[in-house]
Design a protein around this motif. Sequence first.
Motif, short mmCIF file in Angstrom:
data_model
loop_
_atom_site.label_atom_id
_atom_site.label_comp_id
_atom_site.label_asym_id
_atom_site.label_seq_id
_atom_site.Cartn_x
_atom_site.Cartn_y
_atom_site.Cartn_z
N GLY A 90 0.85 -0.83 -0.38
CA GLY A 90 -0.30 -0.10 0.37
C GLY A 90 1.18 1.40 0.01
O GLY A 90 2.04 1.05 -0.48
N SER A 91 0.51 2.22 0.22
CA SER A 91 0.76 3.33 0.02
C SER A 91 -0.27 5.02 0.49
O SER A 91 -1.37 4.67 0.41
CB SER A 91 1.15 4.33 -1.63
N ALA A 113 -4.32 0.45 -0.97
CA ALA A 113 -4.12 -0.43 -0.40
C ALA A 113 -4.58 -1.91 -1.50
O ALA A 113 -5.41 -1.98 -2.41
CB ALA A 113 -5.34 -0.81 1.08
N SER A 114 -2.58 -2.30 -1.15
CA SER A 114 -3.13 -3.50 -2.07
C SER A 114 -1.78 -4.28 -2.08
O SER A 114 -1.62 -4.68 -0.71
CB SER A 114 -2.41 -2.99 -3.17
N TYR A 115 -1.63 -5.33 -2.40
CA TYR A 115 -0.86 -6.43 -2.16
C TYR A 115 -0.72 -8.13 -3.60
O TYR A 115 -1.56 -7.84 -4.49
CB TYR A 115 -1.96 -7.62 -0.91
N GLY A 116 0.44 -7.28 -3.17
CA GLY A 116 1.22 -8.43 -4.30
C GLY A 116 2.15 -7.82 -5.16
O GLY A 116 3.16 -6.89 -5.01
N ASN A 152 -7.87 -4.17 2.12
CA ASN A 152 -8.46 -3.34 2.41
C ASN A 152 -8.20 -2.40 3.62
O ASN A 152 -6.91 -2.86 3.10
CB ASN A 152 -9.26 -4.32 3.27
N ILE A 153 -8.93 -1.59 3.84
CA ILE A 153 -7.59 -0.06 4.54
C ILE A 153 -8.43 -0.19 5.84
O ILE A 153 -10.07 -0.59 5.94
CB ILE A 153 -7.70 1.00 4.21
#
Length: 387
Positions: free
Chosen positions: A213-214, A226-229, A239-240
């Motif tokens: 995320g950033s 928010a992210s993943y990967g 999710n945030i």
Amino acid sequence: MKKHILFSLCSLAFGAAMAQSNVGVGTTAPKWALHVHNPTGVNSYINVTNNVTTDAANHGLVLGIQNNISYLWNFENVALSLATNNGVKMTISPSGNVGIGTGIADPGYKLDVANRMRLRAGTQNDLFTSPGIWLDDYRTSGNANAESVFFGMQDSIRLGFFGGGTGGVGWGMNFNAKSGKVNIGGYDGSYRLNISGSDLGVALYGASNNFYGSMINSDGNLDIEASYGSTLGGTPAKNILLNPPGAFFFYPGNVGINVAVPTARLQVNGNTLIGSGSPATGYQLSVRGKVICEEAKVQLNASWPDYVFASSYQRPTLYQVEDYILQHQHLPNIPSAAEVEKNGLLLGDMQKRMMEKVEELTLYLIDMKKENDDLKTRIIKLEQEKK
């Protein structure tokens, strides 16, 4: 081949007495207690050996001048130490590591210091002589312009990193030792961590450079993602979570937007929009789309239409209602279809208007019931009179 002048302790003592405390080797006019001079060349040496040394040219401790450069050589494979009356203070290992401080007999690094070390400014009020260390880029080692990063004092209270490489010059980061603030980008802000510049952002990465995320500045807006990967994408965002269940079970917090002390899990001071478009003027909550709930409560400030049952209420007759319907095509005090399409419905207000009509209708039915009962009574009475 080097030429050495050897003399015994007795000769040295005698020479010292004759020269009134100055001894000259290679000179007749010694200026110091021991003055060694080589009148035939530029090199002069003093060699100290012990009883196991067989070749003084390649062993022992040598103090000398060679090619106009002063040297102190230790030709034995042992450490060279400097000591005072209370112990060794500096040691140079055979591998070239330097140890400074009591107790460092075998320094493990190029510079190994016990206790504190102090770097002083070279010239007062001169930033270019501030105390610090230059770190060269390993790819340009030995280059006269290879200074890449300087770590040291920016001023009397700021410890910083100065970038001097091709990527730009400036104090990119500093720590204010007086206030305890960390500044990235050079600007000394008002908070514990201040980030300045055109490319503001904080990114979080995990194992294998997975992007978590950033928080970035985008066209003046603060974006939280928010992210993943993989950084290449392709993985749905996570999710945030604010105060997720179980994180701080005994101390759940509230979230306030434009509120100093929120009194609910989420409190917004101002209009709120769910969905696309713009919020409706004059409303606290606007929803673009459908809303579903198990129960909705409307708290009206206006009076409920029980005033219909008051004796002073002027209820129109059904003929008057009929005339109004024929003229306007809707009930009195009820908005028309065109008005509803244009302005929508106020749920509480419409419920109040509908209840007004229900109560009026109830009174009409009661009147009709009374008229029917009265008519029945009169018919029964007439039939009885005929008999």
